[in-house]
Scaffold this active site. Structure first.
Site, PDB file in Angstrom:
ATOM      1  N   TYR A 127     -43.170   5.736  15.393  1.00 53.91           N
ATOM      2  CA  TYR A 127     -43.916   6.887  15.854  1.00 53.91           C
ATOM      3  C   TYR A 127     -44.820   6.580  17.041  1.00 53.91           C
ATOM      4  O   TYR A 127     -45.477   7.480  17.557  1.00 53.91           O
ATOM      5  CB  TYR A 127     -44.754   7.451  14.694  1.00 53.91           C
ATOM      6  CG  TYR A 127     -43.934   7.719  13.472  1.00 53.91           C
ATOM      7  CD1 TYR A 127     -43.090   8.819  13.406  1.00 53.91           C
ATOM      8  CD2 TYR A 127     -43.966   6.856  12.383  1.00 53.91           C
ATOM      9  CE1 TYR A 127     -42.313   9.061  12.289  1.00 53.91           C
ATOM     10  CE2 TYR A 127     -43.185   7.082  11.261  1.00 53.91           C
ATOM     11  CZ  TYR A 127     -42.364   8.191  11.220  1.00 53.91           C
ATOM     12  OH  TYR A 127     -41.585   8.427  10.113  1.00 53.91           O
ATOM     13  N   ARG A 168     -23.500  -4.128  24.295  1.00 52.41           N
ATOM     14  CA  ARG A 168     -24.883  -3.814  23.899  1.00 52.41           C
ATOM     15  C   ARG A 168     -25.642  -5.093  23.577  1.00 52.41           C
ATOM     16  O   ARG A 168     -26.811  -5.251  23.954  1.00 52.41           O
ATOM     17  CB  ARG A 168     -24.867  -2.876  22.698  1.00 52.41           C
ATOM     18  CG  ARG A 168     -26.214  -2.651  22.029  1.00 52.41           C
ATOM     19  CD  ARG A 168     -26.079  -1.607  20.925  1.00 52.41           C
ATOM     20  NE  ARG A 168     -27.123  -1.705  19.928  1.00 52.41           N
ATOM     21  CZ  ARG A 168     -28.346  -1.189  20.039  1.00 52.41           C
ATOM     22  NH1 ARG A 168     -28.684  -0.548  21.146  1.00 52.41           N
ATOM     23  NH2 ARG A 168     -29.227  -1.301  19.068  1.00 52.41           N
ATOM     24  N   ARG A 177     -25.118   2.002  21.965  1.00 56.76           N
ATOM     25  CA  ARG A 177     -24.045   1.878  20.991  1.00 56.76           C
ATOM     26  C   ARG A 177     -22.861   2.719  21.457  1.00 56.76           C
ATOM     27  O   ARG A 177     -23.020   3.654  22.246  1.00 56.76           O
ATOM     28  CB  ARG A 177     -24.510   2.354  19.615  1.00 56.76           C
ATOM     29  CG  ARG A 177     -25.720   1.592  19.058  1.00 56.76           C
ATOM     30  CD  ARG A 177     -26.194   2.221  17.751  1.00 56.76           C
ATOM     31  NE  ARG A 177     -27.275   1.452  17.133  1.00 56.76           N
ATOM     32  CZ  ARG A 177     -28.572   1.658  17.355  1.00 56.76           C
ATOM     33  NH1 ARG A 177     -28.950   2.627  18.190  1.00 56.76           N
ATOM     34  NH2 ARG A 177     -29.480   0.917  16.760  1.00 56.76           N
ATOM     35  N   HIS A 197     -33.918   0.312  17.650  1.00 55.10           N
ATOM     36  CA  HIS A 197     -33.956  -0.311  16.330  1.00 55.10           C
ATOM     37  C   HIS A 197     -35.159   0.174  15.550  1.00 55.10           C
ATOM     38  O   HIS A 197     -36.236   0.368  16.105  1.00 55.10           O
ATOM     39  CB  HIS A 197     -34.055  -1.838  16.461  1.00 55.10           C
ATOM     40  CG  HIS A 197     -32.749  -2.489  16.745  1.00 55.10           C
ATOM     41  ND1 HIS A 197     -32.650  -3.817  17.079  1.00 55.10           N
ATOM     42  CD2 HIS A 197     -31.486  -2.007  16.766  1.00 55.10           C
ATOM     43  CE1 HIS A 197     -31.380  -4.127  17.282  1.00 55.10           C
ATOM     44  NE2 HIS A 197     -30.660  -3.047  17.095  1.00 55.10           N
ATOM     45  N   HIS A 206     -19.060  -3.618  21.168  1.00 53.64           N
ATOM     46  CA  HIS A 206     -20.459  -3.725  20.775  1.00 53.64           C
ATOM     47  C   HIS A 206     -21.140  -4.940  21.392  1.00 53.64           C
ATOM     48  O   HIS A 206     -22.375  -4.982  21.503  1.00 53.64           O
ATOM     49  CB  HIS A 206     -20.567  -3.789  19.248  1.00 53.64           C
ATOM     50  CG  HIS A 206     -21.970  -3.610  18.735  1.00 53.64           C
ATOM     51  ND1 HIS A 206     -22.604  -2.387  18.703  1.00 53.64           N
ATOM     52  CD2 HIS A 206     -22.877  -4.506  18.255  1.00 53.64           C
ATOM     53  CE1 HIS A 206     -23.830  -2.534  18.227  1.00 53.64           C
ATOM     54  NE2 HIS A 206     -24.013  -3.811  17.941  1.00 53.64           N
TER      55      HIS A 206
END
Length: 386
Positions: free
Chosen positions: A348, A316, A205, A339, A313
């Site tokens: 995680y 990306r 980004r 994301h 953008h």
């Protein structure tokens, strides 16, 4: 004089001088409340108390006094009380409230808002020319505010029940070919060339790229670590903070074909300190979007490559599209792009380094097809940065 309250298991009833009956009852917090209306007959008042007791027992009771609070006031308080929101998110919510919610619904009491009113509000926004994306954002904001009002037992249920109203359907953004990415990179000033390449092929980004420091690049391992981002507010204030989400903090493999361009950039335009910003303005200041667009002559060069509507953008977006074509799993793509997954547990999970390297290698093969001379730098040996 009014009669004294009678002895009851729940609440009390008293007869007013007018001859009508009034009820009082304890809310979930134990505080006594007076009924919103009076009753001609005592048995009607008794029935009302029984219904209130049932609602309280079942958890369906709502506070009639708090339901009188106006939506505009409640929504503003809702924003203030969310101390975990990022400054830019607060700015966005305040803008949606000010421009699209308050003018139409701001003075309506929470208890008076129903689905028909929400539907009419949404149609009004669309009919007045508000873009579909902003309408969807406004609806999602209103839905979140009223969901809290529901949880707080101010209203019985959320009236935002319009199927698909919160979904955004943006126009299809352009995807550049690898050759076009390099054509674009070759048209910008030399100090911006690596910014174009890294933002595209590492799926960064704008705020992530602008915040990169020398120590975030490891050109021996061929990786870039996203640890922070720059956020520009409408006021002009620039804030350095953590990535957009926990998934945004990540380490991304870089195609080896663009490492020579990064080496050259670091040698010529980046300070030697580990904390030195990789990309800066001409005078060494933090990079801002406005400065980039002006320095790169963005409007002109995007026309030259045949993409007059290209946004930064979209670089990306291009990188994400190329990455997806490598055949990598959804989880590996989500982690590379930074994301949040629908399944929060994926945040995680330990990233699959081998799969991410395959993505970078697939990108490298595509780059090499059109830029065979960029495979190696002058020395052919990348140097560790840090």
């Amino acid at each position: 004089m009014a009669n004294k309250p009678g002895k009851r298991r729940f609440g009390s009833i008293r007869k007013l001088p007018s001859g009508r009956f009034q009820i009082r009852y304890p809310g979930p917090d134990g505080r006594m409340r007076t009924g919103e209306t009076t009753y001609e007959r005592e048995r009607d008042a008794d029935k009302a108390l029984s219904l209130l007791e049932a609602k309280l027992t079942a958890g369906g009771w709502t506070d009639p006094q708090r339901a009188k609070v106006k939506l505009g006031d409640y929504a503003a308080k809702w924003i203030r009380e969310r101390t975990n929101l990022r400054p830019r998110t607060v700015e966005i919510y305040e803008g949606l409230l000010r421009r699209f919610v308050v003018p139409h619904l701001g003075n309506v009491p929470l208890g008076k808002i129903d689905t028909a009113m929400v539907r009419e509000w949404r149609v009004t926004l669309i009919g007045s020319g508000v873009g579909s994306s902003e309408v969807a954002k406004s609806y999602r904001f209103l839905r979140a505010v009223l969901m809290t009002a529901t949880d707080d037992q101010i209203i019985p249920r959320n009236p935002c029940r319009i199927r698909g109203a919160g979904e955004e359907k943006p126009d299809e953004r352009p995807v550049l070919t690898v050759a076009k990415v390099f054509e674009l990179a070759d048209l910008v000033p030399e100090r911006l060339r690596a910014l174009i390449l890294l933002s595209t092929f590492a799926s960064l980004r704008w705020g992530e790229a602008a915040a990169l420091r020398r120590m975030d690049l490891d050109l021996v391992a061929g990786t870039v670590s996203v640890r922070q981002q720059h956020v520009e507010l409408d006021s002009g204030e620039l804030i350095v903070g953590p990535p957009k989400s926990r998934a945004g903090a990540r380490t991304v493999a870089i195609p080896t074909a663009i490492i020579p361009a990064l080496q050259d950039h670091l040698a010529e335009f980046t300070g030697p300190q580990p904390e030195a910003l990789v990309f800066t303005g001409a005078r060494g200041a933090r990079m801002r979007r406005s400065n980039f667009y002006r320095a790169s002559k963005w409007v002109e060069i995007r026309k030259k490559i045949g993409y007059p509507e290209l946004h930064f953008h979209d670089l990306r977006h291009t990188g994400n599209t190329i990455a997806a074509s490598s055949g990598a799993s959804l989880r590996d793509l989500m982690e590379r792009m930074g994301h949040d997954s629908v399944r929060a547990a994926l945040i995680y999970q330990h990233r699959t380094t081998e799969a991410d390297r395959k993505i970078a290698d697939a990108m490298n093969d595509k780059i090499s097809e059109v830029r065979p001379d960029d495979d190696e730098g002058s020395s052919g040996v990348p140097a560790r940065i840090g």
